[in-house]
Design an enzyme around this catalytic site. Sequence first.
Site, PDB file in Angstrom:
ATOM      1  N   ASN A   1       0.861  -1.185   0.000  1.00  0.00           N
ATOM      2  CA  ASN A   1       0.000   0.000   0.000  1.00  0.00           C
ATOM      3  C   ASN A   1       0.900   1.239   0.000  1.00  0.00           C
ATOM      4  O   ASN A   1       2.111   1.126   0.180  1.00  0.00           O
ATOM      5  CB  ASN A   1      -0.937  -0.037   1.215  1.00  0.00           C
TER       6      ASN A   1
ATOM      7  N   PHE B   1      -4.675   3.340  14.403  1.00  0.00           N
ATOM      8  CA  PHE B   1      -5.057   4.286  13.367  1.00  0.00           C
ATOM      9  C   PHE B   1      -6.099   3.599  12.489  1.00  0.00           C
ATOM     10  O   PHE B   1      -6.129   2.366  12.409  1.00  0.00           O
ATOM     11  CB  PHE B   1      -3.849   4.668  12.496  1.00  0.00           C
TER      12      PHE B   1
ATOM     13  N   ASP C   1      -3.969  -6.850   5.026  1.00  0.00           N
ATOM     14  CA  ASP C   1      -4.878  -7.817   5.656  1.00  0.00           C
ATOM     15  C   ASP C   1      -4.739  -9.202   5.025  1.00  0.00           C
ATOM     16  O   ASP C   1      -5.103 -10.197   5.642  1.00  0.00           O
ATOM     17  CB  ASP C   1      -6.331  -7.332   5.518  1.00  0.00           C
TER      18      ASP C   1
HETATM   19  O1  PMT Z   1       2.707   6.345   6.369  1.00  0.00           O
HETATM   20  P1  PMT Z   1       2.022   7.582   5.830  1.00  0.00           P
HETATM   21  O2  PMT Z   1       2.240   7.746   4.347  1.00  0.00           O
HETATM   22  O3  PMT Z   1       2.409   8.821   6.610  1.00  0.00           O
HETATM   23  O4  PMT Z   1       0.443   7.386   6.004  1.00  0.00           O
HETATM   24  C1  PMT Z   1      -0.106   7.331   7.283  1.00  0.00           C
HETATM   25  C2  PMT Z   1      -1.208   6.267   7.395  1.00  0.00           C
HETATM   26  C3  PMT Z   1      -2.382   6.644   6.529  1.00  0.00           C
HETATM   27  C4  PMT Z   1      -0.664   4.887   6.966  1.00  0.00           C
HETATM   28  C5  PMT Z   1      -1.619   6.200   8.913  1.00  0.00           C
HETATM   29  O5  PMT Z   1      -2.037   7.472   9.334  1.00  0.00           O
HETATM   30  C6  PMT Z   1      -2.721   5.169   9.141  1.00  0.00           C
HETATM   31  O6  PMT Z   1      -3.898   5.453   9.010  1.00  0.00           O
HETATM   32  N1  PMT Z   1      -2.342   3.916   9.501  1.00  0.00           N
HETATM   33  C7  PMT Z   1      -3.264   2.797   9.660  1.00  0.00           C
HETATM   34  C8  PMT Z   1      -3.639   2.285   8.312  1.00  0.00           C
HETATM   35  C9  PMT Z   1      -4.439   1.013   8.413  1.00  0.00           C
HETATM   36  O7  PMT Z   1      -3.907  -0.029   8.170  1.00  0.00           O
HETATM   37  O8  PMT Z   1      -5.666   1.149   8.854  1.00  0.00           O
HETATM   38  P2  PMT Z   1      -6.680  -0.109   9.048  1.00  0.00           P
HETATM   39  O9  PMT Z   1      -7.988   0.553   9.249  1.00  0.00           O
HETATM   40  O10 PMT Z   1      -6.542  -1.088   7.939  1.00  0.00           O
HETATM   41  O11 PMT Z   1      -6.197  -0.795  10.389  1.00  0.00           O
HETATM   42  C10 PMT Z   1      -6.648  -0.381  11.681  1.00  0.00           C
HETATM   43  C11 PMT Z   1      -5.542  -0.609  12.704  1.00  0.00           C
HETATM   44  O12 PMT Z   1      -5.270  -2.013  12.815  1.00  0.00           O
HETATM   45  C12 PMT Z   1      -4.243   0.062  12.359  1.00  0.00           C
HETATM   46  O13 PMT Z   1      -3.700   0.592  13.552  1.00  0.00           O
HETATM   47  C13 PMT Z   1      -3.361  -1.080  11.824  1.00  0.00           C
HETATM   48  O14 PMT Z   1      -1.978  -0.865  12.121  1.00  0.00           O
HETATM   49  C14 PMT Z   1      -3.910  -2.285  12.568  1.00  0.00           C
HETATM   50  N2  PMT Z   1      -3.836  -3.554  11.810  1.00  0.00           N
HETATM   51  C15 PMT Z   1      -4.534  -3.683  10.634  1.00  0.00           C
HETATM   52  C16 PMT Z   1      -4.499  -4.885   9.959  1.00  0.00           C
HETATM   53  C17 PMT Z   1      -3.733  -5.951  10.492  1.00  0.00           C
HETATM   54  N3  PMT Z   1      -3.666  -7.121   9.852  1.00  0.00           N
HETATM   55  N4  PMT Z   1      -3.051  -5.793  11.630  1.00  0.00           N
HETATM   56  C18 PMT Z   1      -3.109  -4.610  12.302  1.00  0.00           C
HETATM   57  O15 PMT Z   1      -2.489  -4.457  13.371  1.00  0.00           O
END
Ligand code: PMT
Length: 399
Positions: A211, A324, A280
């Site tokens: 990503n 996040f 994911d």
């Molecule tokens: O790196 P940059 O270019 O500065 O961009 C910043 C960002 C957009 C990446 C950052 O601000 C951000 O939003 N990060 C989280 C992105 C994300 O994966 O969101 P999500 O909604 O898919 O996941 C929710 C949370 O679960 C996140 O904290 C993620 O780290 C965590 N997660 C998700 C999937 C997974 N398999 N394991 C996880 O731990």
Amino acid sequence: MHNILSGRNVILGVSGGIAAYKAAELARLLVRAGADVHCVMTAAAREFIGPLTLQTLTKNPVAISLFNLWDEREIGHISLAERADLCIIAPATANCIGKIALGIADDMLSTVVMATRAPLLIAPAMNVNMWNNPAVQENIRTLQGRGVHIIDPECGELACGAEGTGRLADNEAIFERAAALLCPQDYSGVKVLLTAGPTREFLDPARFLSNPSSGKMGYCLARALQWRGAEVTLVSGPVALQPPRGVAHIAVASAREMAAAVEQHYEQARLIIKAAAVADYRPRVQLPRKQKKQAGPLTVELERNPDILAGLGARKGSRVLVGFAAETDDIITHAKKKLTEKNLDMIIANDINRPDAGFESDTNQVCILTAGSEPEHLPCMSKDLLAHAILDRIQKLLH
Ligand code: PMT
């Protein structure tokens, strides 16, 4: 736009060595970060670099003489000293260090240093034999004993042709120390585990799913935490950024590697922040050799990666867990769901549709959600500033 050192008053003292020319770059770094920089030069420093250079960069007059009738109409050295939030001397010569250690105030710089109550950061630069001279070393110890911050000179080729310790520390390192001295130390001793950047899920040695995360948001948080006194372990996917100084950095590629690194450091952490964009799914099969092109479409079967954050939430204990959420629609609804389902204390939702927010941009616009409170929408700001704003709010959860 507001900047990280906005409104902070910094005295930059420059004493007379060849490294004096580097003070111009340090002044520029401080000014760019928003500081109001006032340079004070010794007579010897002016043999190496003109005051006009520093005056042009800082847009403030350079103080050079104790006996300037115009400046001293309001006792210039005292008002400079009283306004200061931080006083830096870079470079500091053996003579300058000796005067401060002995309490001699016979020129503008040594007098301002004597008169200020602001923290003092000294970056020595001199010939290796001078640096190793017992008198200089004793003066350094004396100053340290009085709470003066010393940023040690580096080892390398010196202007005099000798090799050894004596080169002025890197300007970035001086800037980082200065910024830390201007920050509240409200994370002092707090062990923080932080993730940043993307993950890569390889199909074969030449191709992967990933990503656009650049790591900027996570690295800004790492730097802000480091400045505020935290002990930071940064688990990072592949990014083009240098990890901030003083941060323990663990480089990973895939989600499973990230999960393993997080697992190793989870127990000791008091605060966990997951800014990484974790894939994911991964290809069910990872081919050992490059997949050859074939006629027609190619179907790749994907399987789920572990949800690292959800796993941590299930055994949170007394830790503070912050996630996040990168969203394109129904931002608050989706973020709230993640807050509850992953058992988080806080989630920071960013709208990745906006060109000035989310992935890759230098700015971000987020909404902060904590259990039982109304969502807090923050204005768009630099990721640097946002990192501090987020830490201000997490601080309340730590106590
Ligand atoms: O790196 P940059 O270019 O500065 O961009 C910043 C960002 C957009 C990446 C950052 O601000 C951000 O939003 N990060 C989280 C992105 C994300 O994966 O969101 P999500 O909604 O898919 O996941 C929710 C949370 O679960 C996140 O904290 C993620 O780290 C965590 N997660 C998700 C999937 C997974 N398999 N394991 C996880 O731990």
